[in-house]
Design a protein around this motif. Structure first.
Motif, PDB file in Angstrom:
ATOM      1  N   MET A 178     -11.258 -31.309  34.303  1.00  0.00           N
ATOM      2  CA  MET A 178     -11.787 -30.905  35.596  1.00  0.00           C
ATOM      3  C   MET A 178     -11.477 -31.987  36.627  1.00  0.00           C
ATOM      4  O   MET A 178     -12.136 -33.018  36.702  1.00  0.00           O
ATOM      5  CB  MET A 178     -13.306 -30.666  35.516  1.00  0.00           C
ATOM      6  N   HIS A 179     -10.430 -31.736  37.430  1.00  0.00           N
ATOM      7  CA  HIS A 179     -10.020 -32.669  38.465  1.00  0.00           C
ATOM      8  C   HIS A 179     -10.526 -32.199  39.828  1.00  0.00           C
ATOM      9  O   HIS A 179     -10.882 -31.033  40.018  1.00  0.00           O
ATOM     10  CB  HIS A 179      -8.494 -32.788  38.505  1.00  0.00           C
ATOM     11  N   ALA A 180     -10.494 -33.116  40.776  1.00  0.00           N
ATOM     12  CA  ALA A 180     -10.908 -32.772  42.137  1.00  0.00           C
ATOM     13  C   ALA A 180     -10.016 -31.678  42.716  1.00  0.00           C
ATOM     14  O   ALA A 180     -10.481 -30.806  43.457  1.00  0.00           O
ATOM     15  CB  ALA A 180     -10.864 -34.021  43.023  1.00  0.00           C
ATOM     16  N   SER A 181      -8.715 -31.685  42.357  1.00  0.00           N
ATOM     17  CA  SER A 181      -7.796 -30.676  42.882  1.00  0.00           C
ATOM     18  C   SER A 181      -8.148 -29.284  42.346  1.00  0.00           C
ATOM     19  O   SER A 181      -7.953 -28.280  43.043  1.00  0.00           O
ATOM     20  CB  SER A 181      -6.348 -31.023  42.525  1.00  0.00           C
ATOM     21  N   ASP A 182      -8.669 -29.214  41.109  1.00  0.00           N
ATOM     22  CA  ASP A 182      -9.111 -27.930  40.569  1.00  0.00           C
ATOM     23  C   ASP A 182     -10.281 -27.391  41.392  1.00  0.00           C
ATOM     24  O   ASP A 182     -10.308 -26.213  41.762  1.00  0.00           O
ATOM     25  CB  ASP A 182      -9.556 -28.086  39.107  1.00  0.00           C
ATOM     26  N   LEU A 183     -11.234 -28.254  41.666  1.00  0.00           N
ATOM     27  CA  LEU A 183     -12.405 -27.833  42.449  1.00  0.00           C
ATOM     28  C   LEU A 183     -12.001 -27.448  43.867  1.00  0.00           C
ATOM     29  O   LEU A 183     -12.536 -26.491  44.436  1.00  0.00           O
ATOM     30  CB  LEU A 183     -13.448 -28.953  42.481  1.00  0.00           C
ATOM     31  N   ARG A 184     -11.024 -28.177  44.430  1.00  0.00           N
ATOM     32  CA  ARG A 184     -10.581 -27.852  45.798  1.00  0.00           C
ATOM     33  C   ARG A 184      -9.952 -26.466  45.846  1.00  0.00           C
ATOM     34  O   ARG A 184     -10.190 -25.706  46.790  1.00  0.00           O
ATOM     35  CB  ARG A 184      -9.591 -28.909  46.298  1.00  0.00           C
ATOM     36  N   PHE A 185      -9.142 -26.141  44.825  1.00  0.00           N
ATOM     37  CA  PHE A 185      -8.541 -24.804  44.833  1.00  0.00           C
ATOM     38  C   PHE A 185      -9.606 -23.735  44.720  1.00  0.00           C
ATOM     39  O   PHE A 185      -9.614 -22.752  45.463  1.00  0.00           O
ATOM     40  CB  PHE A 185      -7.533 -24.637  43.694  1.00  0.00           C
ATOM     41  N   LEU A 186     -10.516 -23.864  43.756  1.00  0.00           N
ATOM     42  CA  LEU A 186     -11.555 -22.859  43.561  1.00  0.00           C
ATOM     43  C   LEU A 186     -12.437 -22.734  44.798  1.00  0.00           C
ATOM     44  O   LEU A 186     -12.894 -21.645  45.141  1.00  0.00           O
ATOM     45  CB  LEU A 186     -12.393 -23.203  42.332  1.00  0.00           C
ATOM     46  N   GLU A 187     -12.661 -23.842  45.462  1.00  0.00           N
ATOM     47  CA  GLU A 187     -13.434 -23.814  46.699  1.00  0.00           C
ATOM     48  C   GLU A 187     -12.711 -23.003  47.767  1.00  0.00           C
ATOM     49  O   GLU A 187     -13.318 -22.212  48.493  1.00  0.00           O
ATOM     50  CB  GLU A 187     -13.682 -25.237  47.201  1.00  0.00           C
ATOM     51  N   ASP A 233     -21.836 -27.978  34.952  1.00  0.00           N
ATOM     52  CA  ASP A 233     -21.609 -28.896  36.059  1.00  0.00           C
ATOM     53  C   ASP A 233     -21.921 -28.188  37.382  1.00  0.00           C
ATOM     54  O   ASP A 233     -21.435 -27.078  37.645  1.00  0.00           O
ATOM     55  CB  ASP A 233     -20.153 -29.384  36.052  1.00  0.00           C
ATOM     56  N   HIS A 234     -22.712 -28.815  38.224  1.00  0.00           N
ATOM     57  CA  HIS A 234     -23.153 -28.175  39.470  1.00  0.00           C
ATOM     58  C   HIS A 234     -21.968 -27.793  40.356  1.00  0.00           C
ATOM     59  O   HIS A 234     -21.960 -26.719  40.967  1.00  0.00           O
ATOM     60  CB  HIS A 234     -24.097 -29.122  40.232  1.00  0.00           C
ATOM     61  N   ASN A 235     -20.960 -28.638  40.417  1.00  0.00           N
ATOM     62  CA  ASN A 235     -19.823 -28.370  41.306  1.00  0.00           C
ATOM     63  C   ASN A 235     -19.002 -27.181  40.840  1.00  0.00           C
ATOM     64  O   ASN A 235     -18.513 -26.393  41.660  1.00  0.00           O
ATOM     65  CB  ASN A 235     -18.927 -29.606  41.396  1.00  0.00           C
ATOM     66  N   LEU A 236     -18.833 -27.025  39.530  1.00  0.00           N
ATOM     67  CA  LEU A 236     -18.024 -25.923  39.016  1.00  0.00           C
ATOM     68  C   LEU A 236     -18.832 -24.646  38.871  1.00  0.00           C
ATOM     69  O   LEU A 236     -18.312 -23.545  39.056  1.00  0.00           O
ATOM     70  CB  LEU A 236     -17.402 -26.313  37.671  1.00  0.00           C
ATOM     71  N   ARG A 237     -20.096 -24.783  38.541  1.00  0.00           N
ATOM     72  CA  ARG A 237     -20.960 -23.614  38.314  1.00  0.00           C
ATOM     73  C   ARG A 237     -21.001 -22.696  39.528  1.00  0.00           C
ATOM     74  O   ARG A 237     -21.057 -21.471  39.387  1.00  0.00           O
ATOM     75  CB  ARG A 237     -22.364 -24.097  37.960  1.00  0.00           C
ATOM     76  N   LYS A 238     -20.939 -23.275  40.724  1.00  0.00           N
ATOM     77  CA  LYS A 238     -21.015 -22.451  41.927  1.00  0.00           C
ATOM     78  C   LYS A 238     -19.666 -21.820  42.286  1.00  0.00           C
ATOM     79  O   LYS A 238     -19.587 -21.033  43.220  1.00  0.00           O
ATOM     80  CB  LYS A 238     -21.534 -23.279  43.107  1.00  0.00           C
TER      81      LYS A 238
END
Length: 497
Positions: A178-187, A233-238
């Motif tokens: 789980m990288h920051a770039s993964d979260l940025r894309f999903l966001e 994880d709170h960031n990914l769960r949403k």
């Protein structure tokens, strides 16, 4: 999804077509939304370079038709649709579409682009007679965060366009960590405007899960623990409905197992355990080994490329434990690869609410058109759109699900978790919402739905319940009433006339 909501979305698109009929570009977009409502759900497979996207796509389809090398085709957005006759159509950025020759090499489909460069291709359309493609259209996308900005931009612009809804109704996102770039894309894929929700159209896959434990026989167990940690994880769960560990290479090869694979694996299973374990300590040892003599160097290389050390180790153990026929072995390998849980999640989270996701995409598209190209006489469209988004219970469920997974609702953790299940957070089918087995009878469904209904009515009527939680309670109550009505209808249907 109720027929009223689906027909309401379709009618709204047709009304918009009448209003924008003199605008060729807008009319073409609206006709596209109308087609999408009638087509299977569009599911994109996304992730960074070398995350295993094409391999997973092959595993889901059950055939090796998506290119998994690093050639030109992996840089092109490729659609896989159901067709009675295999066909590959190349759509260039300029010029007319043309069919590509169908060519299979060593069981794999090969895309022959000729002298065409990837940057000159808009997309490839592959029609294939796969049962899986009857219920979903899969879209293979180039790697995100690629060293080539052009390749990365291709996926980003396709999946997260600035002014229109995504071409995909839902996405399976692959990540190795789980990288920051993964979260940025999903966001960026998440819808954030009113009436939309981003947690309902994304699943995360912990890909190449067998590598988590260095190919050990228990690698998937370790990967499962990591996936569960990511899920919480709170960031990914949403941003995603769930996280599933999958050994994609094993899943792909198990679903397309060849007789020669089985024969080679049988020969390995017949070796002395100590000799076999020494041989499988590393890929180099395995390739250099000369035992058994009947297993050629070419056969070893093929097994390693198709199954990896983890898959070979697991297959040998299963053969020695009674899976001594190709079909049962293939099914067990696919199950243990993590593919079955993923397909189950796809069914519960995407297929069960396919109509809602498609209708949602169409409504977002109409909303975007009204906002970016306003014109006199469309006020009734805006009003109808607002009513549909506000009153359709399916959309209210999606909004509440997003709220529960982001900002939260002032309910106890037990009630919040229960509400998430009842509104379809773990799957849209009635038995999943109620926490019952798939073979639950209509009577059992009715009894459990009635129990939850009474419980949530009591919560809503309790003077200690926070006023800001009452809307959530009403949505849950309506969901329980819907389940109860559905199960009661099944009971009536079973009764003799």
């Amino acid at each position: 999804m109720t027929a009223t909501t689906v027909s309401g979305a379709a009618s709204l698109v047709q009304e918009a077509l009448k209003a924008y009929g003199d605008d060729d570009a807008a009319a073409a977009v609206l006709r596209g939304y109308a087609r999408r409502l009638a087509e299977p759900l569009r599911i994109a497979i996304a992730g960074m370079v070398k995350a295993g996207k094409s391999t997973l796509l092959n595993a889901i389809i059950g055939e090796e038709i998506a290119p998994t090398d690093t050639g030109e085709c992996t840089r092109i957005v490729t659609w896989y649709r159901h067709g009675h006759t295999p066909r590959i159509t190349l759509h260039p950025k300029t010029g007319e579409p043309r069919n590509l020759p169908l060519k299979r090499v060593d069981g794999r489909l090969v895309f022959v682009l000729g002298d065409v460069q990837a940057e000159d291709v808009d997309r490839l359309d592959v029609e294939w007679p796969s049962p899986m493609l009857q219920t979903m259209t899969l879209i293979d996308t180039p790697g995100i965060a690629s060293l080539s900005e052009d390749v990365s931009a291709r996926s980003t612009s396709f999946l997260t366009p600035e002014d229109t809804p995504s071409e995909a109704d839902a996405v399976i996102y692959l990540m190795r960590h789980m990288h920051a770039s993964d979260l940025r894309f999903l966001e960026s894929f998440r819808d954030t405007e009113a009436g939309r929700s981003g947690t309902v159209n994304a699943l995360a896959v912990l890909s190449r899960a067998d590598e988590v434990g260095a190919g050990r026989i228990d690698s998937l167990l370790s990967a499962g623990e990591i996936a569960e940690r990511y899920r919480r994880d709170h960031n990914l769960r949403k941003l995603a409905l769930g996280v599933v560990p999958v050994a994609g290479l094993l899943a792909q090869s198990a679903r397309a197992m060849r007789q020669q694979d089985f024969v080679s694996l049988q020969q390995l299973a017949g070796l002395d355990r100590a000799d076999r374990e020494k041989m499988l300590l590393s890929a180099d040892r395995f390739l250099r080994s000369t035992s058994p003599e009947s297993l050629t160097a070419e056969a070893r290389a093929s097994l390693l490329s198709r199954y990896g050390l983890f898959g070979i180790r697991l297959a040998v153990v299963l053969i020695r434990n009674g899976f001594d026929e190709p079909t049962p072995l293939a099914h067990e390998l696919a199950r243990r690869s993590g593919l079955d849980p993923l397909l189950d999640l796809l069914g519960r989270q995407f297929q069960a609410r396919a109509e809602a996701l498609k209708a949602r995409t169409a409504l977002v598209g109409v909303e975007s058109l009204l906002r970016t190209s306003p014109r006199p006489g469309t006020e009734h469209l805006a009003a109808a759109l607002e009513r549909l988004q506000a009153n359709a219970h399916e959309f209210r469920e999606l909004r509440l699900l997003a709220t529960l997974r982001t900002t939260g609702v002032p309910l106890s953790s037990e009630l919040a978790n229960e509400a998430e299940g009842l509104i379809g957070g773990w799957g849209a089918a009635s038995h999943v919402r109620l926490g019952l087995d798939a073979d639950a009878t209509p009577d059992e469904l009715s009894d459990e739905a009635r129990r939850f209904l009474l419980r949530w009515r009591a919560v809503a009527e309790n003077p200690l319940t926070d006023r800001s939680a009452l809307d959530a309670c009403r949505v849950v109550i309506r969901s329980c009433e819907g389940i109860l009505a559905e199960s009661s209808a099944r009971q009536r249907h079973r009764q003799p006339a």
